[in-house]
Design a protein around this motif. Sequence first.
Motif, PDB file in Angstrom:
ATOM      1  N   ALA A 246       0.881  -1.169   0.000  1.00 33.76           N
ATOM      2  CA  ALA A 246       0.000   0.000   0.000  1.00 33.76           C
ATOM      3  C   ALA A 246       0.915   1.213   0.000  1.00 33.76           C
ATOM      4  N   VAL A 247       0.999   1.894  -1.131  1.00 32.11           N
ATOM      5  CA  VAL A 247       1.983   2.966  -1.327  1.00 32.11           C
ATOM      6  C   VAL A 247       1.269   4.269  -1.667  1.00 32.11           C
ATOM      7  N   GLY A 248       1.727   5.394  -1.086  1.00 30.88           N
ATOM      8  CA  GLY A 248       1.163   6.697  -1.395  1.00 30.88           C
ATOM      9  C   GLY A 248      -0.328   6.743  -1.108  1.00 30.88           C
ATOM     10  N   ILE A 249      -1.129   7.041  -2.136  1.00 29.93           N
ATOM     11  CA  ILE A 249      -2.574   7.091  -1.981  1.00 29.93           C
ATOM     12  C   ILE A 249      -3.125   5.748  -1.514  1.00 29.93           C
ATOM     13  N   GLY A 250      -2.393   4.668  -1.799  1.00 31.46           N
ATOM     14  CA  GLY A 250      -2.789   3.352  -1.307  1.00 31.46           C
ATOM     15  C   GLY A 250      -2.780   3.259   0.203  1.00 31.46           C
ATOM     16  N   THR A 251      -1.989   4.101   0.848  1.00 35.75           N
ATOM     17  CA  THR A 251      -1.995   4.187   2.307  1.00 35.75           C
ATOM     18  C   THR A 251      -2.896   5.315   2.790  1.00 35.75           C
ATOM     19  N   THR A 252      -2.840   6.485   2.153  1.00 33.55           N
ATOM     20  CA  THR A 252      -3.607   7.622   2.664  1.00 33.55           C
ATOM     21  C   THR A 252      -5.116   7.389   2.552  1.00 33.55           C
ATOM     22  N   LEU A 253      -5.573   6.633   1.556  1.00 32.27           N
ATOM     23  CA  LEU A 253      -7.012   6.377   1.468  1.00 32.27           C
ATOM     24  C   LEU A 253      -7.505   5.557   2.657  1.00 32.27           C
ATOM     25  N   LEU A 254      -6.594   4.781   3.281  1.00 38.28           N
ATOM     26  CA  LEU A 254      -6.969   3.976   4.447  1.00 38.28           C
ATOM     27  C   LEU A 254      -7.354   4.849   5.638  1.00 38.28           C
ATOM     28  N   LEU A 255      -6.849   6.080   5.664  1.00 37.03           N
ATOM     29  CA  LEU A 255      -7.171   6.997   6.755  1.00 37.03           C
ATOM     30  C   LEU A 255      -8.663   7.332   6.789  1.00 37.03           C
ATOM     31  N   HIS A 256      -9.353   7.125   5.665  1.00 36.29           N
ATOM     32  CA  HIS A 256     -10.768   7.463   5.569  1.00 36.29           C
ATOM     33  C   HIS A 256     -11.671   6.240   5.722  1.00 36.29           C
ATOM     34  N   CYS A 257     -11.067   5.077   5.933  1.00 36.22           N
ATOM     35  CA  CYS A 257     -11.839   3.862   6.155  1.00 36.22           C
ATOM     36  C   CYS A 257     -12.086   3.696   7.653  1.00 36.22           C
ATOM     37  N   ASP A 258     -13.108   2.926   7.994  1.00 34.93           N
ATOM     38  CA  ASP A 258     -13.513   2.805   9.392  1.00 34.93           C
ATOM     39  C   ASP A 258     -12.832   1.639  10.096  1.00 34.93           C
ATOM     40  N   LEU A 259     -12.561   0.582   9.376  1.00 40.82           N
ATOM     41  CA  LEU A 259     -11.767  -0.533   9.875  1.00 40.82           C
ATOM     42  C   LEU A 259     -10.781  -0.919   8.782  1.00 40.82           C
ATOM     43  N   VAL A 260      -9.546  -1.217   9.176  1.00 40.31           N
ATOM     44  CA  VAL A 260      -8.539  -1.650   8.209  1.00 40.31           C
ATOM     45  C   VAL A 260      -7.901  -2.934   8.729  1.00 40.31           C
ATOM     46  N   ILE A 261      -8.010  -3.990   7.930  1.00 39.66           N
ATOM     47  CA  ILE A 261      -7.447  -5.292   8.282  1.00 39.66           C
ATOM     48  C   ILE A 261      -6.370  -5.619   7.255  1.00 39.66           C
ATOM     49  N   ALA A 262      -5.181  -5.950   7.722  1.00 43.99           N
ATOM     50  CA  ALA A 262      -4.058  -6.173   6.817  1.00 43.99           C
ATOM     51  C   ALA A 262      -3.441  -7.549   7.018  1.00 43.99           C
ATOM     52  N   SER A 263      -2.902  -8.073   5.944  1.00 42.82           N
ATOM     53  CA  SER A 263      -2.121  -9.301   5.996  1.00 42.82           C
ATOM     54  C   SER A 263      -0.790  -9.046   6.696  1.00 42.82           C
ATOM     55  N   ASP A 264      -0.232 -10.088   7.293  1.00 40.01           N
ATOM     56  CA  ASP A 264       1.097  -9.958   7.889  1.00 40.01           C
ATOM     57  C   ASP A 264       2.166  -9.725   6.832  1.00 40.01           C
ATOM     58  N   GLN A 265       1.806  -9.891   5.556  1.00 45.07           N
ATOM     59  CA  GLN A 265       2.744  -9.632   4.456  1.00 45.07           C
ATOM     60  C   GLN A 265       2.631  -8.212   3.895  1.00 45.07           C
ATOM     61  N   ALA A 266       1.686  -7.435   4.398  1.00 44.87           N
ATOM     62  CA  ALA A 266       1.473  -6.084   3.872  1.00 44.87           C
ATOM     63  C   ALA A 266       2.627  -5.157   4.235  1.00 44.87           C
ATOM     64  N   ARG A 267       2.898  -4.223   3.338  1.00 41.02           N
ATOM     65  CA  ARG A 267       3.905  -3.178   3.567  1.00 41.02           C
ATOM     66  C   ARG A 267       3.280  -1.843   3.183  1.00 41.02           C
ATOM     67  N   PHE A 268       3.687  -0.793   3.873  1.00 38.67           N
ATOM     68  CA  PHE A 268       3.122   0.531   3.693  1.00 38.67           C
ATOM     69  C   PHE A 268       4.247   1.534   3.429  1.00 38.67           C
ATOM     70  N   GLN A 269       3.957   2.546   2.623  1.00 40.07           N
ATOM     71  CA  GLN A 269       4.961   3.572   2.345  1.00 40.07           C
ATOM     72  C   GLN A 269       4.287   4.849   1.869  1.00 40.07           C
ATOM     73  N   LEU A 270       4.835   5.991   2.314  1.00 40.88           N
ATOM     74  CA  LEU A 270       4.337   7.316   1.943  1.00 40.88           C
ATOM     75  C   LEU A 270       5.515   8.121   1.366  1.00 40.88           C
ATOM     76  N   PRO A 271       5.929   7.818   0.138  1.00 39.03           N
ATOM     77  CA  PRO A 271       7.184   8.362  -0.410  1.00 39.03           C
ATOM     78  C   PRO A 271       7.031   9.699  -1.127  1.00 39.03           C
ATOM     79  N   PHE A 272       6.280  10.629  -0.536  1.00 36.69           N
ATOM     80  CA  PHE A 272       5.968  11.873  -1.237  1.00 36.69           C
ATOM     81  C   PHE A 272       7.211  12.712  -1.529  1.00 36.69           C
ATOM     82  N   ALA A 273       7.995  13.019  -0.508  1.00 30.49           N
ATOM     83  CA  ALA A 273       9.188  13.846  -0.718  1.00 30.49           C
ATOM     84  C   ALA A 273      10.192  13.145  -1.625  1.00 30.49           C
ATOM     85  N   ARG A 274      10.226  11.827  -1.579  1.00 28.64           N
ATOM     86  CA  ARG A 274      11.123  11.071  -2.455  1.00 28.64           C
ATOM     87  C   ARG A 274      10.766  11.265  -3.925  1.00 28.64           C
TER      88      ARG A 274
END
Length: 256
Positions: free
Chosen positions: A104-132
């Motif tokens: 879940a990268v960029g908008i793939g992570t930020t859209l989760l902020l608007h969800c009410d429950l978020v369930i993730a796999s133990d294999q999930a990875r998150f990143q917010l690489p905006f400045a990069r």
Amino acid sequence: MSELLSITTRGHVCQIRLNRPEKKNALTLPLYEGLTAALLSADENPDVRVIVLGSTGDSFCSGNDIADFIAAAGRPDAVKIPLQFLHTIASLKKPVIAVVPGAAVGIGTTLLLHCDLVIASDQARFQLPFARLGLVPEGGSSLLIPQLVGHRRAFELLVMGESFSAATARDLGLINQVVMHHSLEDLAMLQAEKLAGLAPEAVRQSKAMLRSYTQSQLEEVMMAEVEQFAARLGSAEAAEALQAFMEKREADFSRF
């Protein structure tokens, strides 16, 4: 749009899946439009009580499709369409459960902020690489993430932009639950069915109450973010970063 989204309804649960597994479910402008329409349709459907947002393949959403991003640069709808999606997901009346199997990268992570429950796999990875990428935070993240984790951790996530695990995301409060990968879909649907079994109007009213005092501020922040994001898209820094991404090399910011 059927090839970009998979939409199924079972009982009172509408499941919407991003369906570009070969592109790690990266978002294009048409996919943003389809996703907005699907969310609004589910929210307005009297038979639907819970919306489940998921994906096909190993990734949840790898962010914006960079090739589509570059091709759309300068078009008025290049910013308008994603903003409409963000306004939609942030203002849905019905509860949304996000199911995150992998990246879940960029908008793939930020859209989760608007969800009410978020369930993730133990294999999930998150990143917010905006400045990069020579860009700035979007999706209300410059407001919501500092509220969750404080300034210093928010700076680390949004500016340093390094990848982090599902366990870290849970500890930060960005997601609710981490489960074994093979159990993800079943457990997510079980939670959705439990939620759908509650008094529907009480659920919707409770969600509205939880957000009522911050909604107007969030809308203002998202508008301000998108204006700054659009300006950054035209910057030399962003041009270098996006070109480097397409060429599969490290961006060189030494001349800036």
